[in-house]
Design an enzyme around this catalytic site. Structure first.
Site, PDB file in Angstrom:
ATOM      1  N   SER A 170       0.826  -1.197   0.000  1.00 43.36           N
ATOM      2  CA  SER A 170       0.000   0.000   0.000  1.00 43.36           C
ATOM      3  C   SER A 170       0.868   1.258   0.000  1.00 43.36           C
ATOM      4  O   SER A 170       1.683   1.440  -0.908  1.00 43.36           O
ATOM      5  CB  SER A 170      -0.959  -0.032   1.195  1.00 43.36           C
ATOM      6  N   ASP A 235     -10.308  -4.235  -4.677  1.00 40.43           N
ATOM      7  CA  ASP A 235      -9.707  -3.263  -3.761  1.00 40.43           C
ATOM      8  C   ASP A 235     -10.525  -1.977  -3.759  1.00 40.43           C
ATOM      9  O   ASP A 235     -10.667  -1.319  -4.796  1.00 40.43           O
ATOM     10  CB  ASP A 235      -8.261  -2.977  -4.184  1.00 40.43           C
ATOM     11  N   HIS A 264      -8.488  -4.583  -0.133  1.00 35.60           N
ATOM     12  CA  HIS A 264      -7.204  -3.931   0.150  1.00 35.60           C
ATOM     13  C   HIS A 264      -6.474  -4.565   1.323  1.00 35.60           C
ATOM     14  O   HIS A 264      -5.248  -4.557   1.362  1.00 35.60           O
ATOM     15  CB  HIS A 264      -7.438  -2.442   0.445  1.00 35.60           C
TER      16      HIS A 264
END
Length: 286
Positions: A170, A235, A264
């Site tokens: 991320s 996501d 995610h």
């Protein structure tokens, strides 16, 4: 109009956002620290003490696997680092840049489990303003912290660059990609990467603007190492299109892992996640 609607296009040129405002919208939510770093009984080294926020308390054996210390960035900030020895004879070490809203204490049990299953060691660190690291979180400090951790890994553990796998998750893909443009390594793993800060706000944008932040999609074109991109197709935080954009720009792309139905924060629970990383380490890198 580069994939933007009329309103967004006009707003872009009449009042373009600055990088700090873009960053504020897509990143940097440091949690309340889940750990402290204290001296051991002999005062010769540091050890980690987890609070209840860490959720998982280490056994004595796991404590022995963990080494905590500080690194200094080139601007003088103190960065807390954690090295987890999961395999004494490990061929590779992951330099793991974690996601947003977590710190080393919350990630430590995951590191032990992942490293044990992959038979690798893991070095991770907290960004400025996270955990016990000093300073303020911003893109520049993010990159400096990653570089400091990398230098410390080579120096303290006598690890060679070709034994390091740079792993970013991320927001952690930002310093990982930046470092990968500057150093050699065995491979790069970009887990749920963002193309850029602006593209998180406007996913259909097709170019990178001068005021953009986190320009992964531009930097990744300068990465010299084999690169594996992992992304969930569902996501909701960083849409799947970001992973595809990054993969398409990699000079040395490895077969990507697109995890069907993954969001995610849950890719790790899908069996193909671990299988793909094992394939990377045991077959593609050897």
């Amino acid at each position: 109009m580069n994939g933007l609607g009329c309103v967004e296009f006009c707003r872009l040129f009449l009042c373009p956002p600055c990088p700090s405002k873009i960053a504020a919208k897509v990143a940097f939510l440091p949690p309340e620290p889940s750990y402290t770093i204290v001296r051991d009984e002999n005062g010769t080294k540091y050890k980690i003490h987890l609070s209840e926020r860490a959720e998982w308390q280490h056994s004595a054996r796991e404590q022995d696997q963990i080494d905590v210390f500080y690194a200094r960035t080139r601007s003088g900030e103190k960065i807390s680092c954690m090295h987890v020895t999961c395999s004494p004879n490990a061929k590779y070490t992951l330099l793991f840049s974690h996601g947003n809203a977590v710190d080393l204490g919350q990630m430590s049990s995951f590191f032990i489990g992942l490293g044990t299953r992959l038979k690798v060691n893991i070095l991770s660190y907290d960004y400025c303003g996270y955990g016990q690291s000093s300073g303020k979180p911003n893109e520049s400090n993010l990159n400096k912290a990653c570089a400091a951790a990398y230098e410390k890994l080579l120096e303290k553990y006598s690890v060679r660059p070709d034994q390091v796998i740079l792993y970013g998750q991320s927001i952690g893909t930002v310093p990982t990609t930046d470092l990968a443009t500057k150093v050699d390594c065995a491979a790069v793993v970009l887990h749920s990467p963002l193309s850029s800060g602006f593209r998180v706000l406007f996913p259909t944008a097709k170019r990178t603007w001068f005021f953009d932040a986190f320009k992964n999609v531009e930097k990744v074109q300068r990465v010299r190492s084999p690169t594996l991109v992992i992304h969930g197709t569902e996501d909701e935080v960083i849409p799947f299109i970001h992973g595809k954009q990054i993969h398409d720009r990699c000079p040395k792309p490895l077969p990507p892992l697109w995890v069907n139905n993954a969001g995610h924060n849950d890719i790790e629970v899908f069996p193909e996640y671990l299988e793909r990383l094992k394939r990377l380490i045991n077959e593609e890198l050897g």
